[in-house]
Design a protein around this motif. Structure first.
Motif, short mmCIF file in Angstrom:
data_model
loop_
_atom_site.label_atom_id
_atom_site.label_comp_id
_atom_site.label_asym_id
_atom_site.label_seq_id
_atom_site.Cartn_x
_atom_site.Cartn_y
_atom_site.Cartn_z
N LEU A 380 1.07 -6.91 -9.05
CA LEU A 380 0.72 -4.97 -8.17
C LEU A 380 0.01 -5.02 -7.13
N THR A 381 -1.35 -5.94 -8.00
CA THR A 381 -2.93 -5.58 -7.00
C THR A 381 -3.61 -7.25 -7.05
N PRO B 167 0.83 -9.08 -3.50
CA PRO B 167 1.49 -7.65 -4.20
C PRO B 167 1.50 -6.64 -3.51
#
Lengths: 416, 353
Positions: A380-381, B167
């Motif tokens: 996600l990051t 991401p």
């Protein structure tokens, strides 16, 4: 007053056209540059077009007899200082705006070529789609570039490196190398360049009677695993040679980061291109157990599907190839259907691709398929992703290839 | 008087011009791979902010006129100076960056001072002609520019890779929703709308043209950043000085059209000249209004000279880009805040009455 308003901007326009600079007649267009290492620095071979020899340069019929390019070799610490020195040798000023290829020697590639990225990204003249290729000796390679059927050297490089109708070189340019290196998304493969050698079996000095056989051809090993059976896994410089142009581009230079770690032959590069969706079209032969092979025209229309398990470090790859049957032995046609052929071909593709991946990941430690880049979706990051990438070791991964072969057409004759 | 379409054209042009320089870099630096998401979020946010502004702002005067009405001459001067300095800060970086960029990508053998001089003369000439002339030319050119922009985006599709935006959350949710707020400075030229209220036929033009600007400006901002994030992978996206120029360099139409950035540079130069002319005119008008002067045209050359003087204080292009980024970090506060605050005060004042 109105007239002054009108004339003021008009008066400035002619001086802003940049025509006060170099005229095209005063510019020498560099088409390629070779970089070799010397004890004290780098040896740069600058290749530039000869306008009088290329299309329209000499007469309406096109170019005149002779090579359409010429080379200068200078020793210098950087590309720009090499151009400075070259500018003093030739009458015109060199321009990088039409440069198509940067050829680096294997020795330099071994040490790392990240420094080239900065030159390419920062220079506004150099196009982002310029190619970088690796060869044993860059200067010698460029000396042997003697295009015989093209009148424009830039077109020659474009056609050779883009190689639209063949898939034996990787379709990665300098921009791909630059972005994959900085993003850490994959280890890029670059085209491999080489020179063919005459098998001089003639005892006289008459060069016209030299053999047309390449002395290095026998060095290439024939494929025996079924995929492209019987064809040799050529590296650049090992195929059947031409009389005049001995330069060749074939196979891949494998990199880990910016360092050259090994090379792949033509057949291995075809497999790499299939796995990376860089494959265009090729006629491939497959082993049938009979005297003659099954020949298919293979296309890849959709990108292969990758299923990656980052915990178990496994990857399943599902390439889908569409084929046209070009020829099959009579016994084969009698006993087996196209479905049988599809199954057999798929197993040969799978085995050959898994061998290649094993060689590159386990032996060379290169992430040529870009598993790191493909894993971006699973984070996600960016911080989490970067942390994971730091612990990524290509040799720890295992792969399985499950290709799907569809024989869509069987040519002009019926086949069950 | 300006028509609603003309007002929308000049403000959309102003927002689009900013995106063509170094602004996308700011948001990418903060939000990384999620810059496109932050751009969409900021576009939505600016729409909401402008809706709130027009809901509160019910005056036929611009913020300077309204300040005078509310607090007399002292408040007018204070407000006028805040507006002037905000616009001036935005303007002088442009005066430096434009000639440098033109020299970098197009006129490599021309002296930057000469390009700067040409820019200054054209800008003064444009500002001297007034907002009607600028608006008419912008109105004529904007559809063509929009079409070219749309064509560029379509031609970029083959170079786009969806994996580049992962991401998905980039540097994190905090940076997307809070760290990206300074990106609202891209829309700071919505203040021009307010300052041009005296040139509008009807007060409703402010609302309608503003909403149109917020929508189109937001769309352009989102499209530019998204196309850039899809075409280049992070961290390459943060390395390039001129994102849109780098996008144009990716376009190839066969062997003959591989240098379409010249088309982009041509359109961009015209758009930026129109923008700079309008800005100079507004700066002079703000100064005139702030100090109650009779005419603004004699102020054009001095303001331009001051901007040029300030523009060449940064030693190089990187320093100029850093100054622009620094200004961009706070510019949105006065430019978007002033109409909102004065609108709110007026509303409260009317309620009390």
């Amino acid at each position: 007053m109105n007239l002054i308003k009108l004339l003021l901007p008009l008066a400035m326009m002619p001086i802003l056209t940049s025509c006060i600079g170099d005229e095209p007649n005063n510019i020498a267009y560099m088409t390629a540059m070779g970089i070799d290492k010397t004890e004290s620095g780098y040896l740069y071979t600058i290749q530039f077009a000869q306008p009088t020899k290329i299309s329209g340069g000499s007469d309406e019929g096109g170019g005149s007899v002779g090579n359409i390019v010429d080379n200068i070799t200078v020793e210098a610490p950087t590309i720009y200082s090499a151009i400075n020195i070259a500018d003093t040798i030739i009458s015109k000023d060199l321009s990088l705006s039409h440069a198509k290829v940067l050829v680096v020697s294997e020795e330099i590639a071994h040490d790392g070529i990240a420094w080239l990225n900065d030159v390419i990204a920062r220079n506004n003249d150099i196009r982002p789609d310029i190619y970088i290729s690796v060869t044993e000796n860059a200067g010698e390679y460029l000396e042997e570039v003697k295009p015989s059927i093209e009148l424009n050297p830039v077109k020659y490089y474009q056609l050779t490196y883009e190689n639209k109708n063949g898939s034996a070189i990787p379709q990665n340019n300098a921009m791909d190398f630059y972005s994959s290196y900085f993003a850490g998304s994959r280890d890029c493969l670059l085209p491999l360049a080489g020179i063919a050698e005459n098998a001089d079996n003639d005892t006289t000095d008459n060069s016209e009677k030299k053999s047309i056989e390449n002395a290095r051809q026998a060095e290439a090993e024939p494929n025996t695993g079924g995929f492209d059976n019987g064809t040799r896994n050529y590296y650049a410089g090992e195929t059947g040679k031409r009389i005049r142009n001995k330069s060749e581009v074939l196979g891949s230079a494998v990199f880990s980061g910016d360092k050259y770690v090994g090379k792949l032959g033509s057949t291995e590069t075809e497999l790499h291109n299939i796995l990376m969706h860089q494959f265009t079209t090729m006629n491939l032969s497959f082993y049938t157990g009979l005297d003659s092979p099954l020949t298919l025209k293979v296309f890849e229309k959709t990108p292969p599907k990758y299923i990656i398990n980052k915990e178990e470090k496994t990857t399943e790859i599902y390439p889908e190839l569409q084929c046209e049957l070009l020829s099959a032995p009579e016994e084969y046609r009698r006993d087996r259907s196209t479905k049988d052929a599809e199954t057999e071909v798929a197993s040969m593709v799978n085995a050959a691709a898994e061998d290649l991946i094993c060689k590159v990941y386990k032996e060379m430690g290169s992430d040529m398929l870009g598993i790191r880049g493909r894993l971006r979706k699973q984070f996600l990051t960016l911080d989490e992703y970067m942390r994971y990438c730091q612990s990524f070791v290509p040799s720890e991964w295992s792969f399985s290839v499950r290709s799907q072969i569809n024989i869509r057409r069987t040519g002009m004759t019926y086949y069950k | 008087m300006l028509t609603r379409k003309q007002i929308s054209s000049i403000t959309v042009n102003a927002i689009a011009v900013k995106l063509l320089i170094t602004f996308p870099h700011t948001i990418i630096e903060v939000c990384k791979t999620a810059a496109w998401l932050a751009a969409v979020y900021c576009s939505f946010l600016i729409f909401l902010i402008f809706l709130a502004t027009v809901r509160l702002y019910h005056s036929d005067r611009n913020v300077i006129g309204l300040a005078e009405k509310l607090g007399g001459i002292p408040l007018r001067i204070v407000t006028g100076m805040i507006v002037f300095l905000s616009l001036f800060a935005n303007y002088f970086t442009l005066v430096r960056i434009f000639p440098e960029v033109v020299r970098l990508v197009l006129l490599q053998t021309t002296y930057v001072e000469l390009i700067g001089l040409f820019f200054a003369v054209c800008t003064i000439f444009g500002a001297y002609c007034g907002p009607e002339a600028i608006a008419r030319i912008t109105e004529m050119l904007l559809p063509g520019n929009g079409f070219t922009f749309a064509a560029f985006i379509l031609l970029l599709i083959p170079t786009m890779n969806t994996e580049n935006i992962f991401p998905l959350l980039g540097s994190g949710v905090h940076d997307i929703f809070l760290g990206s707020i300074p990106f609202l400075s891209v829309f700071s030229d919505l203040l021009l709308l307010n300052l041009l209220i005296p040139y509008m036929k009807d007060r409703s033009d402010y609302r309608r043209a503003g909403i149109r600007t917020a929508i189109f400006g937001g769309m352009v901002a989102s499209l530019v950043i998204t196309a850039y994030c899809f075409s280049y992978v992070y961290p390459i996206t943060k390395m390039y000085l001129l994102p849109v120029y780098q996008l144009e360099r990716l376009i190839h139409l066969g062997s003959f059209f591989s240098r379409l950035e010249a088309v982009f540079q041509f359109i961009w130069s015209i758009a930026i000249m129109l923008y700079a002319s309008l800005y100079l005119f507004v700066l002079a008008e703000v100064w005139r209004e702030t100090f109650g002067l009779n005419a603004s045209k004699p102020l054009l050359a001095p303001i331009m000279l001051s901007a040029a003087g300030a523009a060449f204080i940064p030693a190089d292009l990187s320093a100029a880009a850093a100054v622009e980024a620094f200004i961009g970090n706070w510019l949105y506060i006065p430019t978007l805040g002033l109409p909102l605050v004065f609108g709110l005060i007026t509303k409260m004042f009317h309620v009390k009455q």
